[in-house]
Write a protein that holds these residues in place. Structure first.
Motif, PDB file in Angstrom:
ATOM      1  N   LEU A 118       0.858  -1.176   0.000  1.00  0.00           N
ATOM      2  CA  LEU A 118       0.000   0.000   0.000  1.00  0.00           C
ATOM      3  C   LEU A 118       0.900   1.234   0.000  1.00  0.00           C
ATOM      4  CD1 LEU A 118      -3.078   0.483   0.069  1.00  0.00           C
ATOM      5  CD2 LEU A 118      -2.864   0.878   2.523  1.00  0.00           C
ATOM      6  N   GLU A 119       0.954   1.912  -1.143  1.00  0.00           N
ATOM      7  CA  GLU A 119       1.860   3.047  -1.299  1.00  0.00           C
ATOM      8  C   GLU A 119       1.369   4.294  -0.583  1.00  0.00           C
ATOM      9  OE1 GLU A 119       2.332   3.520  -5.452  1.00  0.00           O
ATOM     10  OE2 GLU A 119       3.395   1.603  -5.740  1.00  0.00           O
ATOM     11  N   GLN A 120       0.059   4.528  -0.572  1.00  0.00           N
ATOM     12  CA  GLN A 120      -0.502   5.697   0.092  1.00  0.00           C
ATOM     13  C   GLN A 120      -1.413   5.241   1.229  1.00  0.00           C
ATOM     14  OE1 GLN A 120      -2.484   8.108  -2.829  1.00  0.00           O
ATOM     15  NE2 GLN A 120      -0.575   8.710  -3.858  1.00  0.00           N
ATOM     16  N   PRO A 121      -1.324   5.887   2.373  1.00  0.00           N
ATOM     17  CA  PRO A 121      -2.181   5.479   3.495  1.00  0.00           C
ATOM     18  C   PRO A 121      -3.630   5.901   3.275  1.00  0.00           C
ATOM     19  CG  PRO A 121      -0.915   7.432   4.077  1.00  0.00           C
ATOM     20  CD  PRO A 121      -0.424   6.999   2.723  1.00  0.00           C
ATOM     21  N   PHE A 122      -4.531   5.167   3.884  1.00  0.00           N
ATOM     22  CA  PHE A 122      -5.953   5.491   3.858  1.00  0.00           C
ATOM     23  C   PHE A 122      -6.255   6.330   5.105  1.00  0.00           C
ATOM     24  CE2 PHE A 122      -5.919   3.164   0.322  1.00  0.00           C
ATOM     25  CZ  PHE A 122      -6.933   2.271   0.030  1.00  0.00           C
ATOM     26  N   GLU A 123      -6.131   7.635   4.962  1.00  0.00           N
ATOM     27  CA  GLU A 123      -6.305   8.541   6.102  1.00  0.00           C
ATOM     28  C   GLU A 123      -7.767   8.965   6.216  1.00  0.00           C
ATOM     29  OE1 GLU A 123      -3.556  11.657   5.458  1.00  0.00           O
ATOM     30  OE2 GLU A 123      -1.782  10.445   5.928  1.00  0.00           O
ATOM     31  N   VAL A 124      -8.594   8.033   6.598  1.00  0.00           N
ATOM     32  CA  VAL A 124     -10.019   8.274   6.786  1.00  0.00           C
ATOM     33  C   VAL A 124     -10.458   7.617   8.080  1.00  0.00           C
ATOM     34  CG1 VAL A 124     -10.590   8.530   4.340  1.00  0.00           C
ATOM     35  CG2 VAL A 124     -10.506   6.252   5.352  1.00  0.00           C
ATOM     36  N   SER A 125     -11.655   7.947   8.525  1.00  0.00           N
ATOM     37  CA  SER A 125     -12.167   7.356   9.758  1.00  0.00           C
ATOM     38  C   SER A 125     -12.509   5.882   9.583  1.00  0.00           C
ATOM     39  CB  SER A 125     -13.397   8.128  10.235  1.00  0.00           C
ATOM     40  OG  SER A 125     -14.417   8.099   9.233  1.00  0.00           O
ATOM     41  N   SER A 126     -12.869   5.488   8.372  1.00  0.00           N
ATOM     42  CA  SER A 126     -13.170   4.086   8.084  1.00  0.00           C
ATOM     43  C   SER A 126     -13.095   3.865   6.584  1.00  0.00           C
ATOM     44  CB  SER A 126     -14.562   3.692   8.612  1.00  0.00           C
ATOM     45  OG  SER A 126     -15.567   4.467   7.984  1.00  0.00           O
ATOM     46  N   PHE A 127     -12.774   2.645   6.193  1.00  0.00           N
ATOM     47  CA  PHE A 127     -12.783   2.285   4.779  1.00  0.00           C
ATOM     48  C   PHE A 127     -13.470   0.931   4.624  1.00  0.00           C
ATOM     49  CE2 PHE A 127      -8.979   0.276   6.358  1.00  0.00           C
ATOM     50  CZ  PHE A 127      -8.877  -0.909   5.653  1.00  0.00           C
ATOM     51  N   TYR A 128     -13.745   0.599   3.376  1.00  0.00           N
ATOM     52  CA  TYR A 128     -14.585  -0.559   3.083  1.00  0.00           C
ATOM     53  C   TYR A 128     -13.784  -1.634   2.352  1.00  0.00           C
ATOM     54  CZ  TYR A 128     -18.515   2.390   4.383  1.00  0.00           C
ATOM     55  OH  TYR A 128     -19.375   3.199   5.066  1.00  0.00           O
ATOM     56  N   ARG A 129     -14.082  -2.854   2.695  1.00  0.00           N
ATOM     57  CA  ARG A 129     -13.442  -4.011   2.065  1.00  0.00           C
ATOM     58  C   ARG A 129     -14.495  -4.782   1.285  1.00  0.00           C
ATOM     59  NH1 ARG A 129     -10.412  -8.944   5.330  1.00  0.00           N
ATOM     60  NH2 ARG A 129     -10.021 -10.284   3.535  1.00  0.00           N
ATOM     61  N   TYR A 130     -14.254  -4.906  -0.029  1.00  0.00           N
ATOM     62  CA  TYR A 130     -15.208  -5.564  -0.919  1.00  0.00           C
ATOM     63  C   TYR A 130     -14.604  -6.843  -1.493  1.00  0.00           C
ATOM     64  CZ  TYR A 130     -17.610  -1.015  -1.003  1.00  0.00           C
ATOM     65  OH  TYR A 130     -18.252   0.146  -0.662  1.00  0.00           O
ATOM     66  N   LEU A 131     -15.481  -7.728  -1.909  1.00  0.00           N
ATOM     67  CA  LEU A 131     -15.119  -8.875  -2.733  1.00  0.00           C
ATOM     68  C   LEU A 131     -15.653  -8.621  -4.133  1.00  0.00           C
ATOM     69  CD1 LEU A 131     -15.865 -11.867  -0.328  1.00  0.00           C
ATOM     70  CD2 LEU A 131     -13.684 -10.740  -0.760  1.00  0.00           C
ATOM     71  N   GLY A 132     -14.752  -8.550  -5.111  1.00  0.00           N
ATOM     72  CA  GLY A 132     -15.147  -8.242  -6.486  1.00  0.00           C
ATOM     73  C   GLY A 132     -15.117  -9.477  -7.365  1.00  0.00           C
ATOM     74  N   PHE A 133     -16.050  -9.537  -8.319  1.00  0.00           N
ATOM     75  CA  PHE A 133     -16.157 -10.670  -9.233  1.00  0.00           C
ATOM     76  C   PHE A 133     -16.396 -10.157 -10.651  1.00  0.00           C
ATOM     77  CE2 PHE A 133     -17.507 -12.046  -5.079  1.00  0.00           C
ATOM     78  CZ  PHE A 133     -16.866 -13.261  -4.901  1.00  0.00           C
ATOM     79  N   SER A 134     -15.861 -10.879 -11.619  1.00  0.00           N
ATOM     80  CA  SER A 134     -16.053 -10.552 -13.036  1.00  0.00           C
ATOM     81  C   SER A 134     -16.490 -11.810 -13.776  1.00  0.00           C
ATOM     82  CB  SER A 134     -14.766  -9.995 -13.651  1.00  0.00           C
ATOM     83  OG  SER A 134     -14.367  -8.800 -13.006  1.00  0.00           O
ATOM     84  N   ALA A 135     -17.317 -11.626 -14.820  1.00  0.00           N
ATOM     85  CA  ALA A 135     -17.864 -12.727 -15.626  1.00  0.00           C
ATOM     86  C   ALA A 135     -18.611 -13.717 -14.741  1.00  0.00           C
ATOM     87  CB  ALA A 135     -16.755 -13.436 -16.412  1.00  0.00           C
TER      88      ALA A 135
END
Length: 301
Positions: A118-135
């Motif tokens: 992770l090159e840049q930090p996530f400077e927020v109060s919260s972030f979201y983790r998703y599961l992505g799918f294609s096709a």
């Protein structure tokens, strides 16, 4: 001065004193009554499109939509995202062995580890983790059961059973565990009322989609929610997608007041605004070039 009365039937060819009812040989009149409603004479607004009304409308729409589109596009680009693909298609992928040697008959799950930076930090109060799918085409099915001898009496089975009522039931096909063991650590979050299962069962409209998996909040003693650096993602490979050329990925994302990262809305606003502004300029040039009306107030002889 003599007063005269108006009768709609006299206009239709019937004298006021005659009657259209009762006589055996009298033909019935099929014409509608002479009223404003039936004769379509109700007052209506019929705008006349002129250059003085059309050109300002095009320019106003363009001047409003373009700044809105720029704002939405910039806001979307400011959202940070990090995607980690763990499909295991490439031979050098850490999940290649799990994707190649996967079998539904194996009771022990295959675990792979993916390293990412992770090159840049996530400077927020919260972030979201998703599961992505294609096709991946999600399909929602319904199960019916007969409750009597009648072939027409059916009931839809609900998905929200209590976890205790499913105890001892057989696990679904291609599942590694029965439904009452989805979350053994929390009996209140088990069975078909499991939160992860409910989110997963929401049908996606398109074959490329993402499902919310977790919300990670900032710790009180840290400067950022997710500092920059090297991280390790441990994956339990439970579902193969190579047979239909699908892709699986994990997505870390921040959000804004407009939601997740999606530049389409900003691009759509800028496109519509630019087209309207361009059409306004073209119509303005045509109006000034081909307008043959005289601006003089003299009345011709």
């Amino acid at each position: 001065m003599m007063a005269s009365s108006y009768n709609a039937k006299e206009e239709d060819g019937h004298p006021s004193g005659s009657s259209t009812h009762g006589g055996p040989g009298v033909a019935k009149n099929k014409k509608p009554d002479n009223t404003a409603f039936k004769q379509q004479r109700l007052p209506a607004w019929q705008p006349i499109l002129t250059a003085g009304t059309v050109l300002p409308a095009f320019f106003v729409i363009g001047l409003i939509f373009i700044p809105i589109g720029i704002g939405l596009y910039v806001t979307s680009n400011n959202i940070k995202e990090k995607e980690i693909d763990y499909t295991g298609v490439e031979p050098d992928s850490p999940c290649y062995e799990c994707a190649t040697n996967f079998s539904w008959n194996i009771t022990t799950p295959c675990v792979c580890t993916v390293n990412f930076t992770l090159e840049q930090p996530f400077e927020v109060s919260s972030f979201y983790r998703y599961l992505g799918f294609s096709a991946f085409f999600s399909v929602k099915t319904r199960t019916r059961v007969r409750v009597s001898d009648s072939s027409t009496t059916t009931l839809l089975l609900t998905m929200f059973y209590l976890a205790c009522s499913l105890s001892g039931t057989a696990k679904p096909v291609n599942w590694r565990k029965p439904v009452y063991e989805l979350d053994p650590s929390d009996p209140e979050n088990n069975g078909f009322i499991n939160e992860d299962f409910i989110v997963w069962m929401r049908t996606a409209a398109l074959p490329t989609f993402r499902k919310l998996y977790r919300i990670i909040h900032k710790k009180p003693d840290t400067s950022s929610t997710l500092p920059s650096g090297r991280y390790t993602l441990k994956i339990t490979y439970n579902y193969p997608v190579r047979s239909f050329d699908g892709r699986k990925r994990m997505i870390l994302s921040t959000i804004s007041w407009m939601g997740g990262k999606n530049p389409f809305l900003g691009i759509a606003y800028m496109t519509v605004g630019s087209i309207c502004f361009f059409l306004g300029v073209v119509l303005l040039v045509i109006h000034h070039k081909y307008d043959t009306r005289s601006n003089s107030a003299d009345i011709p002889n």
